[in-house]
Scaffold this motif. Sequence first.
Motif, short mmCIF file in Angstrom:
data_model
loop_
_atom_site.label_atom_id
_atom_site.label_comp_id
_atom_site.label_asym_id
_atom_site.label_seq_id
_atom_site.Cartn_x
_atom_site.Cartn_y
_atom_site.Cartn_z
N GLU A 120 33.74 56.19 36.93
CA GLU A 120 33.39 56.08 38.34
C GLU A 120 33.51 54.64 38.83
OE1 GLU A 120 32.19 58.24 40.92
OE2 GLU A 120 33.31 59.60 39.61
N LYS A 121 33.03 53.70 38.04
CA LYS A 121 33.03 52.30 38.46
C LYS A 121 34.44 51.73 38.50
CE LYS A 121 30.83 47.84 37.53
NZ LYS A 121 29.79 47.13 36.74
N TYR A 122 35.31 52.12 37.57
CA TYR A 122 36.66 51.56 37.49
C TYR A 122 37.71 52.64 37.74
CZ TYR A 122 34.19 47.67 35.29
OH TYR A 122 33.34 46.62 35.03
N ARG A 123 37.43 53.54 38.68
CA ARG A 123 38.35 54.65 38.94
C ARG A 123 39.69 54.20 39.51
NH1 ARG A 123 33.98 55.28 42.32
NH2 ARG A 123 34.30 54.84 44.53
N ALA A 124 39.73 53.01 40.12
CA ALA A 124 41.00 52.52 40.68
C ALA A 124 41.83 51.76 39.64
CB ALA A 124 40.74 51.62 41.88
N GLU A 125 41.27 51.56 38.47
CA GLU A 125 41.96 50.79 37.43
C GLU A 125 42.87 51.69 36.61
OE1 GLU A 125 40.26 47.35 34.68
OE2 GLU A 125 39.70 49.32 33.92
N LYS A 126 44.06 51.17 36.32
CA LYS A 126 45.02 51.94 35.53
C LYS A 126 44.92 51.53 34.06
CE LYS A 126 48.37 52.52 39.30
NZ LYS A 126 49.77 52.26 39.74
N LEU A 127 44.80 52.54 33.21
CA LEU A 127 44.76 52.34 31.77
C LEU A 127 45.73 53.28 31.10
CD1 LEU A 127 40.90 52.17 31.14
CD2 LEU A 127 42.48 50.24 31.00
N VAL A 128 46.21 52.88 29.94
CA VAL A 128 47.04 53.78 29.13
C VAL A 128 46.16 54.67 28.28
CG1 VAL A 128 48.77 53.89 27.30
CG2 VAL A 128 48.97 52.16 29.10
N CYS A 129 45.07 54.11 27.77
CA CYS A 129 44.22 54.86 26.84
C CYS A 129 42.75 54.49 27.05
CB CYS A 129 44.64 54.57 25.40
SG CYS A 129 43.77 55.56 24.18
N LEU A 130 41.92 55.51 27.26
CA LEU A 130 40.48 55.33 27.38
C LEU A 130 39.81 56.03 26.20
CD1 LEU A 130 37.98 54.35 28.89
CD2 LEU A 130 38.06 56.45 30.24
#
Length: 345
Positions: free
Chosen positions: A308-318
């Motif tokens: 929720e806090k970093y929903r605009a951030e793009k990641l390859v793997c969480l």
Amino acid sequence: MISFLIGIITAAIVFYMSMIYGNAALALLGCFMCVFMVLTFIALLVKAHRAVAAINIPIAIATQGESIRVSLSCRLKEAGFDGVKYRVTVKNNLSGEKSTKWLSGGSDFLYSVNLCGNYEFELVRIKLYDFSRLFYVTKRVKKYANVEVMPQIDEIPVRITDRVRNFFGDSDIYDDLRPGYDPSELFDVREFQNGDRLQSVHWKLSARTDELMVKENSLPKACAVAIVADLRGIKKGRQADAFMKLLVSLSFSLMDQKCSHYVAWYDTAINDIVRARVDDEEGFYIFLNSFLKIKPDTKNDALFLYEEKYRAEKLVCLLSVDGRPQIKRGEEIVGRADEKNEIVI
């Protein structure tokens, strides 16, 4: 106060025996005991008022399995004092294990730390004895000392895919070895080569050197991977210890593979998600130092709050590490604490 209560009962018995047998010597002994206890009690109250107790750990960091040195002291304002016992409570904030013991003397003692985490030593109270060591008074004390115990780090097989290694994104940290595409940060200046664009020429430097010099832009080191510490369902003792080892070993293994990543957790002190960036050993130990100080939160869904806090951030793997303990990617379990399977990221 128990010692004085025992003394009063003993004096009463002496007086009773003197009355039964009509023995003046026993009566005199009883009077002497009463006077001695009164004077001793007053002297101990004065000492308790003036006594200053302290607890100190000279080296506040240790490795799991070591013994740490804890220093206890009690002094009066004008001189030292050795007739004292200390009640010390030791608590591991991560595993929840707690123990209490009485310690004698004004010197150091060794405490073996078998679990990782933040150990909190609390000096709860002291017992001040008289010169005969028969009577004492108790004084409450609230003194604290902490030591951080580093977990043992195991190597976790991690294979970094090209998608993660070549991940492009925004960042305030730049690669020291490779040039990139960000014109806001200068990486290097070199001689002009075939194929270079004229827009990259450093005209002022070229004029001074009489050679065409080209500016190279920097490459932002964006994190493609994030690890969330999910402490829900974690149990005290060995399971909490295994969780810490798995989380730290995973972060260290990624760092060792030159994979920049975030480690995030829910901080009960600020009631929010916090995260640390790990690029190198310095960043890893900064994260570890911060995480060891937390008090485990077993109620909030840290993974949901992170998304929720970093929903605009793009990641390859969480990834997430939970209290079982196991490593998950979404709902898929990709690793466990008792396994050495390769994790592909």
